[in-house]
Design a protein around this motif. Sequence first.
Motif, PDB file in Angstrom:
ATOM      1  N   CYS A 191       0.832  -1.321  -0.051  1.00  0.00           N
ATOM      2  CA  CYS A 191       0.026   0.044   0.093  1.00  0.00           C
ATOM      3  C   CYS A 191       0.915   1.248   0.068  1.00  0.00           C
ATOM      4  O   CYS A 191       0.766   2.210  -0.837  1.00  0.00           O
ATOM      5  CB  CYS A 191      -1.037   0.122   1.184  1.00  0.00           C
ATOM      6  SG  CYS A 191      -2.568  -0.925   1.028  1.00  0.00           S
ATOM      7  N   ALA A 224      -4.262   8.672  -2.502  1.00  0.00           N
ATOM      8  CA  ALA A 224      -4.767   9.018  -1.101  1.00  0.00           C
ATOM      9  C   ALA A 224      -5.534   7.865  -0.513  1.00  0.00           C
ATOM     10  O   ALA A 224      -5.355   7.461   0.625  1.00  0.00           O
ATOM     11  CB  ALA A 224      -5.961   9.937  -1.188  1.00  0.00           C
ATOM     12  N   VAL A 225      -6.290   6.817  -1.337  1.00  0.00           N
ATOM     13  CA  VAL A 225      -7.051   5.566  -0.771  1.00  0.00           C
ATOM     14  C   VAL A 225      -5.715   4.523  -0.264  1.00  0.00           C
ATOM     15  O   VAL A 225      -6.011   3.947   0.917  1.00  0.00           O
ATOM     16  CB  VAL A 225      -7.678   5.164  -2.058  1.00  0.00           C
ATOM     17  CG1 VAL A 225      -8.142   3.609  -1.648  1.00  0.00           C
ATOM     18  CG2 VAL A 225      -8.831   5.844  -2.133  1.00  0.00           C
ATOM     19  N   ALA A 228      -4.157   5.730   3.081  1.00  0.00           N
ATOM     20  CA  ALA A 228      -4.946   5.573   4.013  1.00  0.00           C
ATOM     21  C   ALA A 228      -5.085   4.187   4.506  1.00  0.00           C
ATOM     22  O   ALA A 228      -5.252   3.679   5.498  1.00  0.00           O
ATOM     23  CB  ALA A 228      -6.575   5.933   3.478  1.00  0.00           C
ATOM     24  N   LEU A 231      -2.337   3.220   6.515  1.00  0.00           N
ATOM     25  CA  LEU A 231      -2.368   3.691   7.958  1.00  0.00           C
ATOM     26  C   LEU A 231      -3.491   2.794   8.690  1.00  0.00           C
ATOM     27  O   LEU A 231      -3.090   2.374   9.754  1.00  0.00           O
ATOM     28  CB  LEU A 231      -2.926   4.847   7.787  1.00  0.00           C
ATOM     29  CG  LEU A 231      -2.076   6.286   7.307  1.00  0.00           C
ATOM     30  CD1 LEU A 231      -2.683   7.521   7.384  1.00  0.00           C
ATOM     31  CD2 LEU A 231      -0.655   6.305   7.994  1.00  0.00           C
ATOM     32  N   VAL A 232      -4.394   2.223   8.021  1.00  0.00           N
ATOM     33  CA  VAL A 232      -5.490   1.182   8.504  1.00  0.00           C
ATOM     34  C   VAL A 232      -4.885   0.037   8.916  1.00  0.00           C
ATOM     35  O   VAL A 232      -4.866  -0.634   9.909  1.00  0.00           O
ATOM     36  CB  VAL A 232      -6.483   0.980   7.653  1.00  0.00           C
ATOM     37  CG1 VAL A 232      -7.285   0.091   8.174  1.00  0.00           C
ATOM     38  CG2 VAL A 232      -7.410   2.409   7.627  1.00  0.00           C
TER      39      VAL A 232
END
Length: 467
Positions: A191, A224-225, A228, A231-232
């Motif tokens: 990611c 951005a996705v 994110a 981070l998740v």
Amino acid sequence: MSCLALFMVVLDATIVTVALPDMRAGLGLSTDQQQWVVSGYLITLGGFLLLAARAGDLFGHKRVFLFGAVLFTVASLIGGLASGPVVLIAARIVQGAGASALTPTSLSLITASHTDEREREHALALWSMMGGIAGLAGVVLGGVLTAELSWRWVLFVNIPPGIALIAAGLLFLLPPTRTERIRLDLPGGLCVTLGIGALTYGLSEASSEGWGSPDTLVPLIAAAVLIAGFLVAEARGSNPLIPLDLLRPRTLRIANVLMFCLGVTLTALLFFLSLYCQQVLGYSALRTGMAMLPVTVIFIVGGLTSRQLVPVVGPRRMLVTGGLISATGIAWLATIPTHSAYVPHILLPNLVGGFGVSIMLLAVTISGTSGVAPRNAGAASGLLNTSRQIGGAVGLAVLVNIASSVTSHGSDGEGRLDALVQGYRVAFLVNGGLMLVAALAALALPAVAVKGKAAEPLDDQTAPTRP
């Protein structure tokens, strides 16, 4: 061995810079493809650093080190034999993946093998200085190899030291002692790498397609996705690449911001200066490399100076001073004319800016690695190096975008070279402003305790331990 590994990794981030015009002529590279010869390497290097660093902590530094050396060496051979842009860029991307395995393990090997505080500081000083020297030596060596042989040798040159690293790793590194089965955070690594790549691609497309174009918006939204999602994954994963407690020390957070800024400066300055010398001033690749040679010397001087002064004045003062000096030198470069003289317009501002950057490298490395728990040593070093490489890739894309926009706007009323130089000036000015921001950010570092000749940053969350 650690210093040789770092030298190779940093060298390859810059050695292709001087060879870009010859690569363009030989393989028909477009302007965007030229940037991706540099950015493709930096993206995978920065993106996979965290994954490789964590893999070293979990599975043993020897395994990861050898894997990286083999991958890096093979990719160098394939890149040197490339017959088209796609193969060359793909080889550079794979090179970056191999480099990502070499970089954090080389630093972790130093911190693990030097338990004495003073010896560790000496080793870190040499390691930091080697990285700075390699970045500039790449420009000089790239010019010599391109002029005397061909651009392919800027990749072939990695093969002998790569083989030496593989042999040394097999002979001298201890086998891993960890035997339990542990799941690595591969989704997080993918990611963050794909997210950085999409962000860089979107930024690079903005200069030619515009910010409202789907070619720009789609990769930026995807970035951005993906980020994110990273981070998740880190928040919920059982074995995250970045353990949450790693981010507690304020010193480490600020050090990564500073390293990001240094990554922008080290990458973008060499990129733009190489193009300026060859495309505007008409220098050959060899002359361009020789023009950068004095800066290599000033990096050695700055590294030695930093080694003596950091224990006396502390990392914070060294970082603030270095940031102000480098900002001054880069702002000086923003005054370059279309027809310049070497000494006042290239040499002197580069010496000033190079000295400022060189005295910051050791201080930011010490700030970022002090007080980190041994189990997170690889993750901390990986995060620090990730910031540097991401800064190089993303910062170069942003500055190329800015320079291209200024050049396109000015080309209607000015000559082609004048418009090109105006774009470079604005890019240098923005870069100088970034280093001024870095100097201000360094003021937020915690206080420093100085005892004798040893200095260590005291964080508000985690105090450094002495062996």
